[in-house]
Design a protein around this motif. Structure first.
Motif, PDB file in Angstrom:
ATOM      1  N   LEU A  60       0.852  -1.080   0.034  1.00 56.91           N
ATOM      2  CA  LEU A  60       0.039   0.103   0.020  1.00 56.91           C
ATOM      3  C   LEU A  60       0.822   1.307   0.059  1.00 56.91           C
ATOM      4  CD1 LEU A  60      -2.694  -0.674   2.485  1.00 56.91           C
ATOM      5  CD2 LEU A  60      -2.853  -1.043   0.229  1.00 56.91           C
ATOM      6  N   SER A  61       0.118   2.332  -0.726  1.00 55.85           N
ATOM      7  CA  SER A  61       0.984   3.693  -0.444  1.00 55.85           C
ATOM      8  C   SER A  61       0.174   4.270   0.651  1.00 55.85           C
ATOM      9  CB  SER A  61       0.311   4.644  -1.529  1.00 55.85           C
ATOM     10  OG  SER A  61       0.796   4.043  -2.854  1.00 55.85           O
ATOM     11  N   ALA A  62       0.563   5.400   1.144  1.00 53.31           N
ATOM     12  CA  ALA A  62      -0.249   6.331   2.207  1.00 53.31           C
ATOM     13  C   ALA A  62      -1.451   6.902   1.511  1.00 53.31           C
ATOM     14  CB  ALA A  62       0.763   7.498   2.703  1.00 53.31           C
ATOM     15  N   MET A  63      -2.429   6.977   2.480  1.00 55.05           N
ATOM     16  CA  MET A  63      -3.816   7.399   1.903  1.00 55.05           C
ATOM     17  C   MET A  63      -3.490   8.819   1.232  1.00 55.05           C
ATOM     18  SD  MET A  63      -5.654   6.806   5.525  1.00 55.05           S
ATOM     19  CE  MET A  63      -7.504   7.205   5.090  1.00 55.05           C
ATOM     20  N   GLY A  75      11.427   7.563  -3.100  1.00 50.57           N
ATOM     21  CA  GLY A  75      11.410   8.530  -4.036  1.00 50.57           C
ATOM     22  C   GLY A  75       9.621   8.531  -4.017  1.00 50.57           C
ATOM     23  N   ARG A  76       9.006   9.755  -4.716  1.00 48.20           N
ATOM     24  CA  ARG A  76       7.572   9.816  -4.947  1.00 48.20           C
ATOM     25  C   ARG A  76       7.058   8.509  -6.061  1.00 48.20           C
ATOM     26  NH1 ARG A  76       5.211  14.190  -2.664  1.00 48.20           N
ATOM     27  NH2 ARG A  76       3.360  12.700  -2.618  1.00 48.20           N
ATOM     28  N   GLY A  77       5.955   8.095  -5.600  1.00 44.84           N
ATOM     29  CA  GLY A  77       5.529   6.786  -6.427  1.00 44.84           C
ATOM     30  C   GLY A  77       6.420   5.921  -6.149  1.00 44.84           C
ATOM     31  N   GLY A  78       7.063   5.814  -5.037  1.00 50.81           N
ATOM     32  CA  GLY A  78       7.945   4.393  -4.863  1.00 50.81           C
ATOM     33  C   GLY A  78       7.429   3.232  -4.373  1.00 50.81           C
ATOM     34  N   SER A  79       5.951   3.396  -4.134  1.00 49.11           N
ATOM     35  CA  SER A  79       5.435   2.025  -3.729  1.00 49.11           C
ATOM     36  C   SER A  79       5.258   0.972  -4.958  1.00 49.11           C
ATOM     37  CB  SER A  79       3.850   2.114  -3.089  1.00 49.11           C
ATOM     38  OG  SER A  79       4.023   3.083  -2.124  1.00 49.11           O
ATOM     39  N   ASP A  80       5.305   1.483  -5.915  1.00 50.66           N
ATOM     40  CA  ASP A  80       5.112   0.631  -7.171  1.00 50.66           C
ATOM     41  C   ASP A  80       6.322  -0.202  -7.276  1.00 50.66           C
ATOM     42  OD1 ASP A  80       2.996   2.025  -8.076  1.00 50.66           O
ATOM     43  OD2 ASP A  80       3.965   3.370  -9.486  1.00 50.66           O
ATOM     44  N   GLY A 138       4.612   0.150   1.267  1.00 48.70           N
ATOM     45  CA  GLY A 138       5.257   0.636   0.394  1.00 48.70           C
ATOM     46  C   GLY A 138       6.289   1.958   0.381  1.00 48.70           C
ATOM     47  N   PHE A 139       6.863   1.980  -0.360  1.00 49.05           N
ATOM     48  CA  PHE A 139       7.835   3.269  -0.393  1.00 49.05           C
ATOM     49  C   PHE A 139       8.899   3.448   0.631  1.00 49.05           C
ATOM     50  CE2 PHE A 139       7.332   8.081   1.262  1.00 49.05           C
ATOM     51  CZ  PHE A 139       7.889   8.768   0.203  1.00 49.05           C
ATOM     52  N   GLN A 140       9.114   2.524   1.253  1.00 48.48           N
ATOM     53  CA  GLN A 140       9.956   2.555   2.405  1.00 48.48           C
ATOM     54  C   GLN A 140      10.935   1.413   2.399  1.00 48.48           C
ATOM     55  OE1 GLN A 140       8.434   0.965   6.378  1.00 48.48           O
ATOM     56  NE2 GLN A 140       6.922   2.696   5.729  1.00 48.48           N
ATOM     57  N   GLY A 198       3.271   7.439   6.761  1.00 48.79           N
ATOM     58  CA  GLY A 198       2.073   7.465   6.057  1.00 48.79           C
ATOM     59  C   GLY A 198       1.686   6.131   5.670  1.00 48.79           C
ATOM     60  N   GLU A 199       2.520   5.197   5.199  1.00 50.72           N
ATOM     61  CA  GLU A 199       2.211   3.918   4.797  1.00 50.72           C
ATOM     62  C   GLU A 199       2.058   3.070   6.014  1.00 50.72           C
ATOM     63  OE1 GLU A 199       4.136   5.896   3.032  1.00 50.72           O
ATOM     64  OE2 GLU A 199       3.370   5.573   0.886  1.00 50.72           O
ATOM     65  N   GLN A 200       2.445   3.301   7.169  1.00 53.81           N
ATOM     66  CA  GLN A 200       1.961   2.468   8.275  1.00 53.81           C
ATOM     67  C   GLN A 200       0.855   2.566   8.694  1.00 53.81           C
ATOM     68  OE1 GLN A 200       5.173   2.821  11.210  1.00 53.81           O
ATOM     69  NE2 GLN A 200       3.917   1.835  12.932  1.00 53.81           N
ATOM     70  N   GLU A 212      -1.440  12.232   2.065  1.00 53.66           N
ATOM     71  CA  GLU A 212      -0.858  12.176   3.300  1.00 53.66           C
ATOM     72  C   GLU A 212       0.722  12.584   3.307  1.00 53.66           C
ATOM     73  OE1 GLU A 212      -1.921  12.301   6.082  1.00 53.66           O
ATOM     74  OE2 GLU A 212      -0.406  11.380   7.303  1.00 53.66           O
ATOM     75  N   THR A 213       1.350  12.122   2.001  1.00 52.80           N
ATOM     76  CA  THR A 213       2.657  12.255   1.902  1.00 52.80           C
ATOM     77  C   THR A 213       3.098  13.963   1.712  1.00 52.80           C
ATOM     78  OG1 THR A 213       2.851   9.942   0.848  1.00 52.80           O
ATOM     79  CG2 THR A 213       4.802  11.471   0.800  1.00 52.80           C
ATOM     80  N   ASN A 214       1.985  14.287   0.865  1.00 54.44           N
ATOM     81  CA  ASN A 214       1.945  15.952   0.764  1.00 54.44           C
ATOM     82  C   ASN A 214       1.817  16.500   2.144  1.00 54.44           C
ATOM     83  OD1 ASN A 214       2.700  15.676  -1.862  1.00 54.44           O
ATOM     84  ND2 ASN A 214       0.519  16.113  -2.278  1.00 54.44           N
TER      85      ASN A 214
HETATM   86  N1  ASP Z   1       3.104   7.813  -0.635  1.00 54.08           N
HETATM   87  C1  ASP Z   1       4.294   7.866  -1.707  1.00 54.08           C
HETATM   88  C2  ASP Z   1       3.894   9.138  -2.431  1.00 54.08           C
HETATM   89  O1  ASP Z   1       2.830   9.578  -2.405  1.00 54.08           O
HETATM   90  C3  ASP Z   1       4.542   6.599  -2.189  1.00 54.08           C
HETATM   91  C4  ASP Z   1       3.615   6.219  -3.203  1.00 54.08           C
HETATM   92  O2  ASP Z   1       2.516   6.619  -3.161  1.00 54.08           O
HETATM   93  O3  ASP Z   1       3.865   5.575  -4.161  1.00 54.08           O
HETATM   94  O4  ASP Z   1       4.591   9.566  -3.363  1.00 54.08           O
END
Ligand code: ASP
Ligand code: MG
Length: 417
Positions: free
Chosen positions: A40-43, A149-154, A135-137, A73-75, A46-48
């Motif tokens: 999962l990503s953060a809701m 990095g942004r989008g890192g959960s992928d 994700g992302f961590q 955020g992801e936790q 949330e990261t912003n």
């Molecule tokens: N939460 C992080 C972001 O907003 C990672 C992700 O969503 O993939 O970039």
């Protein structure tokens, strides 16, 4: 029994009711007899929000501490998902990156995954638990928390899929697949049934937001197919794979029968021109930009036509995000140990628009077609360049929407009415 990795992005888990519908979707997959790992990503937002909090204290927050903050955020989303699943009688466990050994390098804010330990994941799957991973961590050699990095959960999802030898990694997002152009800019864009890793990587590097470029890089390296799907509606989505030709049904195979598969763009760009550097300095500069996760396109004067840039031959030209010019200058000062004032010339207010080629041999023809489409619409092209799988033009930001639509239709990508 196949292991399926499903990744849900921020909007897919943006509220408690969204978390509950994703939980139902996960249960459906379990009922089909699969073992499931959910990443999962953060809701959404949330990261912003967390970044903005830190920036109120320091506009450039200490990078290690920012990662500690952003990883929270992801936790939140993984624990809520586990609570929703357990409530529905499903055995589920949420785990953050260090609990399952997602090892990265130590570049805070842009860390790269080095290794994923399959032991803890394997144990949980053996006990028939749905495993929900943040994700992302990751975690560096010294046990520091890192983020990717942004989008890192992928990228987390792909790396986990490789570690558990998943049959497929499914990336659920708010669009129903990969499109031939951003549908918000190009209403006639169509969904691609399948696309090769190389084209998808080029698309991600040149502006398509749907997948993080490092995720595609990782999937390509380990040959892990990715399916991009909507978490809001059912559909086949887009399969990103090695050889889409074999996977595709002939009549729907848009990307393999056309020499161009999509049009993408990067906004808020600048062209930075700097005097020629020594080979070793040039290499160092590129390495440092990569290390800091700063995206750039390097323009090789032999392979590009600088339509409106002066003194092109004795300079190196970079197309870079306007807000990264400051970083470029400070990296350069460090490398050359000399001030850069007056040395770097920049042209701002630009966009880079790229057409992605499915047939690399055709780039030259494609480049002249791009130039002629733009010229006949009186759109001035600052620079045009080709790589093995793309042709990019740099134009004024104000011409972007018009240019995107013209190129999309000019290359026969518009969907039929
Ligand atoms: N939460 C992080 C972001 O907003 C990672 C992700 O969503 O993939 O970039
Ligand atoms: Mg994303």
């Amino acid at each position: 029994m196949a292991v399926i990795v499903q990744k849900y992005g921020g909007t897919s888990v943006g509220s408690l009711s969204r978390i509950e519908s994703v939980a139902e979707q996960v249960i459906d997959t379990v009922r089909q007899g699969h073992q499931v790992v959910v990443v999962l990503s953060a809701m959404s937002g949330e990261t912003n929000r967390l970044t903005a909090l830190a920036q109120q204290l320091d506009p450039v927050p200490a990078s290690r501490e920012l990662d500690v903050l952003l990883a929270t955020g992801e936790q939140v989303s993984i624990s809520l998902m586990a609570i929703a699943l357990v409530k529905r009688g499903i055995s589920a466990i949420s785990l953050v990156a260090h609990q399952i050994g997602i090892k990265t390098d130590n570049h805070f804010g842009a860390a790269r995954i080095k290794h994923v330990d399959k032991k803890r994941l394997g144990q949980a799957l053996e006990q028939e638990q749905v495993v929900i991973v943040a994700g992302f961590q990751g975690q560096d050699r010294d046990n520091n928390i890192t983020t990717l990095g942004r989008g890192g959960s992928d990228t987390s999802a792909v790396a986990i899929a490789v570690a558990v030898k998943a049959a497929e990694v499914q990336i659920f997002t708010d669009v129903d697949g990969v499109y031939s152009g951003d549908p918000r800019i190009i209403p006639k864009a169509k969904r691609l049934d399948a696309i090769s890793f190389s084209e998808m990587l080029e698309m991600a590097n040149l502006g398509a937001k749907v997948l993080q470029n490092r995720a595609v890089e990782y999937a390509k390296e380990f040959d892990m197919s990715i399916r991009v799907l909507s978490s809001f509606e059912h559909g086949e989505g887009t399969l990103v794979t090695t050889s889409p030709i074999e996977t595709l049904d002939k009549k729907s195979s848009l990307p393999v029968h056309s020499s161009v598969s999509s049009v993408v763009c990067l906004q808020k760009r600048a062209i930075a021109s700097l005097p020629r550097l020594k080979d070793c300095e040039y290499l160092q500069l590129k390495q440092e930009l990569n290390k800091q996760g700063i995206e750039f396109t390097l323009i090789d004067p032999n392979k590009c036509q600088l339509v409106e840039v002066e003194n092109s031959c004795d300079c190196h030209h970079f197309v870079i995000s306007s807000d990264k010019i400051v970083c470029l200058k400070s990296i350069l000062e460090e490398i050359t140990s000399a001030p850069t004032s007056g040395i770097i010339r920049t042209l701002n207010g630009l966009s880079q628009i790229s057409v992605i080629c499915s047939e690399p041999k055709k780039q030259e023809t494609i480049a002249s077609k791009v130039l002629s489409i733009l010229t006949s619409a009186e759109i001035s092209t600052k620079l045009i360049s080709t790589s093995a799988t793309a042709c990019s033009a740099v134009i004024d930001e104000s011409d972007l929407i018009n240019a995107m639509r013209l190129l999309h239709s000019g290359f026969g990508l518009d969907s039929l009415p």
